[in-house]
Design a protein around this motif. Structure first.
Motif, PDB file in Angstrom:
ATOM      1  N   THR A  43       3.695  10.237  -0.872  1.00 17.76           N
ATOM      2  CA  THR A  43       2.474   9.972  -0.107  1.00 17.76           C
ATOM      3  C   THR A  43       1.061   9.881  -0.797  1.00 17.76           C
ATOM      4  O   THR A  43       0.770  10.473  -1.705  1.00 17.76           O
ATOM      5  N   PRO A  44      -0.049   9.167  -0.265  1.00 14.40           N
ATOM      6  CA  PRO A  44      -1.047   8.801  -0.620  1.00 14.40           C
ATOM      7  C   PRO A  44      -2.008   9.905  -0.024  1.00 14.40           C
ATOM      8  O   PRO A  44      -1.825  10.713   0.700  1.00 14.40           O
ATOM      9  N   TRP A  45      -3.386   9.555  -0.495  1.00 15.09           N
ATOM     10  CA  TRP A  45      -4.449  10.637  -0.210  1.00 15.09           C
ATOM     11  C   TRP A  45      -4.873  10.365   0.966  1.00 15.09           C
ATOM     12  O   TRP A  45      -5.732  11.309   1.336  1.00 15.09           O
ATOM     13  N   ASN A  46      -5.188   9.296   1.564  1.00 16.22           N
ATOM     14  CA  ASN A  46      -6.032   8.691   2.718  1.00 16.22           C
ATOM     15  C   ASN A  46      -5.646   9.427   4.078  1.00 16.22           C
ATOM     16  O   ASN A  46      -6.596   9.641   4.778  1.00 16.22           O
TER      17      ASN A  46
ATOM     18  N   PHE B  42       8.001   5.258   0.501  1.00 14.67           N
ATOM     19  CA  PHE B  42       6.723   5.374  -0.310  1.00 14.67           C
ATOM     20  C   PHE B  42       5.521   4.699   0.662  1.00 14.67           C
ATOM     21  O   PHE B  42       5.605   3.984   1.113  1.00 14.67           O
ATOM     22  N   THR B  43       4.207   5.336   0.625  1.00 13.47           N
ATOM     23  CA  THR B  43       3.150   4.686   1.038  1.00 13.47           C
ATOM     24  C   THR B  43       2.057   5.029  -0.172  1.00 13.47           C
ATOM     25  O   THR B  43       1.945   5.985  -0.655  1.00 13.47           O
ATOM     26  N   GLY B  44       1.532   3.825  -0.315  1.00 13.34           N
ATOM     27  CA  GLY B  44       0.514   4.000  -1.694  1.00 13.34           C
ATOM     28  C   GLY B  44       0.008   2.562  -1.868  1.00 13.34           C
ATOM     29  O   GLY B  44       0.050   1.604  -1.140  1.00 13.34           O
TER      30      GLY B  44
ATOM     31  N   GLN C   7       5.509  -1.775  -6.395  1.00 13.02           N
ATOM     32  CA  GLN C   7       6.117  -2.509  -7.381  1.00 13.02           C
ATOM     33  C   GLN C   7       6.987  -1.727  -8.414  1.00 13.02           C
ATOM     34  O   GLN C   7       8.419  -2.071  -8.432  1.00 13.02           O
ATOM     35  N   ARG C   8       6.445  -0.763  -8.910  1.00 13.31           N
ATOM     36  CA  ARG C   8       7.237  -0.131 -10.067  1.00 13.31           C
ATOM     37  C   ARG C   8       8.371   0.647  -9.386  1.00 13.31           C
ATOM     38  O   ARG C   8       9.588   0.619  -9.829  1.00 13.31           O
ATOM     39  N   ILE C   9       8.015   1.272  -8.199  1.00  9.59           N
ATOM     40  CA  ILE C   9       9.058   2.002  -7.297  1.00  9.59           C
ATOM     41  C   ILE C   9      10.250   1.357  -6.838  1.00  9.59           C
ATOM     42  O   ILE C   9      11.537   1.644  -7.036  1.00  9.59           O
TER      43      ILE C   9
ATOM     44  N   MET D 267       8.537   0.908   2.203  1.00 11.31           N
ATOM     45  CA  MET D 267       7.162   0.947   1.225  1.00 11.31           C
ATOM     46  C   MET D 267       6.253   0.596   2.401  1.00 11.31           C
ATOM     47  O   MET D 267       6.406  -0.640   3.033  1.00 11.31           O
ATOM     48  N   GLU D 268       5.161   1.488   2.490  1.00  8.64           N
ATOM     49  CA  GLU D 268       3.922   0.680   3.060  1.00  8.64           C
ATOM     50  C   GLU D 268       2.959   0.597   2.134  1.00  8.64           C
ATOM     51  O   GLU D 268       2.630   1.605   1.408  1.00  8.64           O
ATOM     52  N   MET D 269       2.193  -0.481   2.091  1.00  4.43           N
ATOM     53  CA  MET D 269       1.130  -0.591   0.802  1.00  4.43           C
ATOM     54  C   MET D 269      -0.263  -0.967   1.635  1.00  4.43           C
ATOM     55  O   MET D 269      -0.584  -0.669   2.575  1.00  4.43           O
TER      56      MET D 269
ATOM     57  N   GLY E 150      -0.270  -8.372   5.051  1.00  6.64           N
ATOM     58  CA  GLY E 150       0.123  -8.563   6.561  1.00  6.64           C
ATOM     59  C   GLY E 150       0.375  -7.389   7.368  1.00  6.64           C
ATOM     60  O   GLY E 150       1.269  -7.349   7.798  1.00  6.64           O
ATOM     61  N   LEU E 151      -0.724  -6.430   7.136  1.00  7.89           N
ATOM     62  CA  LEU E 151      -0.567  -5.107   7.761  1.00  7.89           C
ATOM     63  C   LEU E 151      -0.801  -5.154   9.088  1.00  7.89           C
ATOM     64  O   LEU E 151      -0.060  -5.121  10.378  1.00  7.89           O
ATOM     65  N   SER E 152      -2.393  -5.411   9.567  1.00 10.92           N
ATOM     66  CA  SER E 152      -2.893  -5.358  10.767  1.00 10.92           C
ATOM     67  C   SER E 152      -3.791  -6.625  11.043  1.00 10.92           C
ATOM     68  O   SER E 152      -4.135  -7.019   9.959  1.00 10.92           O
TER      69      SER E 152
HETATM   70  P1  NAD Z   1      -1.226   5.357  -5.202  1.00 11.53           P
HETATM   71  O1  NAD Z   1      -0.248   4.162  -5.202  1.00 11.53           O
HETATM   72  O2  NAD Z   1      -1.990   5.533  -6.277  1.00 11.53           O
HETATM   73  O3  NAD Z   1      -0.551   6.755  -4.892  1.00 11.53           O
HETATM   74  C1  NAD Z   1       0.688   7.021  -3.991  1.00 11.53           C
HETATM   75  C2  NAD Z   1       1.536   8.157  -4.194  1.00 11.53           C
HETATM   76  O4  NAD Z   1       2.324   7.465  -5.390  1.00 11.53           O
HETATM   77  C3  NAD Z   1       0.750   9.163  -4.699  1.00 11.53           C
HETATM   78  O5  NAD Z   1       1.757  10.340  -4.317  1.00 11.53           O
HETATM   79  C4  NAD Z   1       0.912   9.112  -6.345  1.00 11.53           C
HETATM   80  O6  NAD Z   1       0.868  10.334  -7.132  1.00 11.53           O
HETATM   81  C5  NAD Z   1       2.211   8.419  -6.297  1.00 11.53           C
HETATM   82  N1  NAD Z   1       2.601   7.718  -7.601  1.00 11.53           N
HETATM   83  C6  NAD Z   1       1.775   7.232  -8.660  1.00 11.53           C
HETATM   84  N2  NAD Z   1       2.376   6.918  -9.486  1.00 11.53           N
HETATM   85  C7  NAD Z   1       3.629   6.796  -9.309  1.00 11.53           C
HETATM   86  C8  NAD Z   1       4.792   6.193 -10.051  1.00 11.53           C
HETATM   87  N3  NAD Z   1       4.735   5.721 -11.045  1.00 11.53           N
HETATM   88  N4  NAD Z   1       6.138   6.575  -9.668  1.00 11.53           N
HETATM   89  C9  NAD Z   1       6.232   6.997  -8.258  1.00 11.53           C
HETATM   90  N5  NAD Z   1       5.029   7.673  -7.709  1.00 11.53           N
HETATM   91  C10 NAD Z   1       3.695   7.473  -8.085  1.00 11.53           C
HETATM   92  O7  NAD Z   1      -2.074   5.100  -3.803  1.00 11.53           O
HETATM   93  P2  NAD Z   1      -3.380   6.008  -3.518  1.00 11.53           P
HETATM   94  O8  NAD Z   1      -4.261   5.640  -4.229  1.00 11.53           O
HETATM   95  O9  NAD Z   1      -2.766   7.449  -3.161  1.00 11.53           O
HETATM   96  O10 NAD Z   1      -3.533   5.686  -1.817  1.00 11.53           O
HETATM   97  C11 NAD Z   1      -4.299   4.317  -1.656  1.00 11.53           C
HETATM   98  C12 NAD Z   1      -3.358   3.066  -1.255  1.00 11.53           C
HETATM   99  O11 NAD Z   1      -2.184   3.609  -0.327  1.00 11.53           O
HETATM  100  C13 NAD Z   1      -3.958   1.766  -0.780  1.00 11.53           C
HETATM  101  O12 NAD Z   1      -3.431   0.697  -1.564  1.00 11.53           O
HETATM  102  C14 NAD Z   1      -3.706   1.958   0.754  1.00 11.53           C
HETATM  103  O13 NAD Z   1      -3.749   0.462   1.238  1.00 11.53           O
HETATM  104  C15 NAD Z   1      -2.160   2.445   0.513  1.00 11.53           C
HETATM  105  N6  NAD Z   1      -1.821   3.148   2.096  1.00 11.53           N
HETATM  106  C16 NAD Z   1      -1.158   2.013   2.561  1.00 11.53           C
HETATM  107  C17 NAD Z   1      -0.874   2.821   3.952  1.00 11.53           C
HETATM  108  C18 NAD Z   1       0.210   1.973   4.919  1.00 11.53           C
HETATM  109  O14 NAD Z   1       0.937   2.528   5.723  1.00 11.53           O
HETATM  110  N7  NAD Z   1       0.362   0.658   4.538  1.00 11.53           N
HETATM  111  C19 NAD Z   1      -1.148   3.845   4.288  1.00 11.53           C
HETATM  112  C20 NAD Z   1      -2.147   4.657   3.736  1.00 11.53           C
HETATM  113  C21 NAD Z   1      -2.519   4.079   2.319  1.00 11.53           C
END
Ligand code: NAD
Length: 475
Positions: free
Chosen positions: A145-148, A222-224, A230-232, A245-247, A403-405
């Motif tokens: 999960t991400p920080w936001n 995964f969300t991030g 892409q790596r995941i 995945m949600e990105m 193409g999220l919202s």
């Molecule tokens: P990030 O991709 O840097 O990190 C997300 C998670 O992935 C963290 O827990 C991080 O530690 C982990 N991570 C980092 N490197 C990794 C690896 N090599 N293998 C596996 N896991 C790894 O994203 P962030 O900076 O925490 O969050 C911001 C991003 O998240 C923005 O792009 C935002 O749009 C996206 N986001 C998307 C949604 C959605 O639902 N679409 C919701 C919230 C945030």
């Protein structure tokens, strides 16, 4: 005292730890958190795998009761948890408390879903044969999960995973471990059996990667960011793991000349700048029909100047800090880029005070092909792009890798109806900000924003279960 990982029902220290400090005030230390490594993942996955058979076969009522208790505990403690979340992420107290309440509601919703898990009974084409389609859990799932949204996103992944009988290893973002740690405590106190929910805090490149590579992890949610996603995806494809995945997003908000300007300015201000623009659903492209463009920009500028930036814990604050120094540097880089690309920049300055504060920015007279209009910034910055008419606005809105919202402000029934049909986004808003969603309906997008089945609502079952088709001949 250092906060530890939760593995097999025990709080476990790793070799190193990190400090969690507020982005609003570097002197505000939220706590020390243990920093796991690949061995942490091995232990957590082993605990989750050991706990899986009993949890998968537990009465749905047991799972429902635990999730409901967890939801009630989150709701009862929402003011306290919201305060910690606001300190570690920087969103305002109102936003942080709202997010916490949503996490509580998610647990209660999926508590109900645990006992509503349904299948199908279908007539066979063969005489005397019955066909049943049932849903079963996947096994150990890894949640990254991400920080936001430090508590809502862990909740919207963990609650359905647990409701449908999976066991979990949760890897929260390193910037915001406190909210996920509280969630682990609450699940433990709610009666989650040892090993059913495990918390593995630590660096993404180590913990996240180890989860993706671990042969006993059946699925990853995964969300991030897109790059990490892409790596995941490549890792999960190699191991044939189920993946969701949600990105990112570069979400368009169309403002038609027939819009109610008060509604449009309110929706754009909220969508672009609230939560400091750090929402994947933020309105980062404001696509405005020519006839209303100048009036819209003038009203936006006036409204932006009135926004109260400051300490997220002060009740009058509307916009908190950017979440980290690196995020702030990135945002300021995009402000410079937008200017170099020919946009007129309103606002966007780094504020001269402790913490990572940035004034909201509008990039006026932007075009949709500028990098600042195409790449996700993830900060309080929005491009204003002129459209000649409705068809042009729709074309611009859809001209993105994401193409999220999407959203439209209009008083025309025809424009609203057409836009809902033609928008290439997973979520479409009419006269509402592109960000801000309900907890009980599907969430997710298309194109570069999402991969796999939807999160949340009744659709979450698609990801967290697999289907079995059974044939019976009575003999
Ligand atoms: P990030 O991709 O840097 O990190 C997300 C998670 O992935 C963290 O827990 C991080 O530690 C982990 N991570 C980092 N490197 C990794 C690896 N090599 N293998 C596996 N896991 C790894 O994203 P962030 O900076 O925490 O969050 C911001 C991003 O998240 C923005 O792009 C935002 O749009 C996206 N986001 C998307 C949604 C959605 O639902 N679409 C919701 C919230 C945030």
């Amino acid at each position: 005292m250092t906060k530890l990982n939760l593995i097999g029902g025990e709080w476990v220290a790793a070799q190193t730890e990190i400090e969690n400090r507020s982005p609003a005030n570097p002197d505000d230390l939220i706590g020390q958190f243990t920093r796991g490594d690949a061995e942490t993942v091995n232990q957590a996955v082993a605990a989750a795998a050991a706990a899986f058979p009993a949890w998968a076969n537990a009465s749905p009522q047991l799972r429902a009761d635990i999730l409901d208790r967890a939801g009630n505990a989150i709701l009862a403690r929402s003011a306290e948890i919201g305060r910690i979340l606001a300190r570690e992420e920087g969103k305002t107290l109102a936003e942080a408390t709202g997010e916490t309440v949503r996490a509580g509601q998610l647990f209660k919703f999926f508590g109900g879903e645990a006992v509503r898990l349904a299948g199908d009974a279908i007539a066979s084409i063969r005489d005397g044969v019955d066909v049943e389609v049932t849903r079963e859990p996947l096994g150990v799932v890894g949640l990254i999960t991400p920080w936001n949204f430090p508590i809502a996103i862990p909740a919207w992944k963990a609650a359905p995973a647990l409701a449908f009988g999976n066991t979990v290893v949760m890897k929260p973002a390193e910037q915001t471990p406190a909210s996920a740690h509280i969630l682990a405590e609450i699940l433990q106190e709610a009666g989650c059996p040892a090993g059913v929910f495990n918390l593995a805090m630590g660096p993404g490149s180590v913990i996240g990667n180890a989860l993706v590579e671990h042969p006993q992890v059946a699925a990853i949610s995964f969300t991030g960011s897109e790059g990490v996603g892409q790596r995941i995806a490549e890792g999960c494809a190699r191991h044939r793991k189920k993946l969701q995945m949600e990105m990112g997003g570069k979400n368009p908000m169309v403002v038609m000349a027939d819009a109610n300007l008060d509604v449009a300015v309110g929706a754009c201000l909220n969508g672009a700048f609230f939560s400091t623009g750090q929402r994947c659903t933020a309105s980062s492209r404001l696509i405005v029909e020519e006839g209303i463009h100048d009036a819209f920009v003038e009203r936006m500028e006036t409204a932006m100047n009135k926004l109260v930036l400051g300490d997220p814990l002060e009740t009058e604050t509307q916009i908190g800090p950017v979440a980290s120094e690196s995020q702030l540097r990135g945002n300021l880089g995009y402000v410079d880029l937008a200017r170099e690309e020919g946009a007129e920049v309103i606002g966007g300055a780094h504020l001269d005070r402790p913490g990572f504060f940035q004034a909201p920015a509008l990039f006026v007279n932007a075009t949709n092909d500028m990098r600042s209009s195409r790449e996700e910034i993830f900060g309080p910055c929005a491009s204003v792009i002129k459209a000649s008419d409705f068809d042009h606005a729709v074309a611009l809105a859809n001209d993105t890798e994401f193409g999220l919202s999407s959203g439209i402000c209009t008083t025309s029934l025809r424009h609203s109806r057409e836009f809902k049909r033609r928008s290439e986004a997973g979520m479409v808003m009419v006269n509402l900000p592109t960000a801000g969603v309900d907890y009980h309906v599907p969430f997710g997008g298309r194109k570069g924003s999402s991969f796999g089945s939807r999160e949340q609502g009744r659709y979450a079952v698609e990801f967290y279960t697999t289907v079995k088709t059974a044939y019976t001949f009575a003999g």
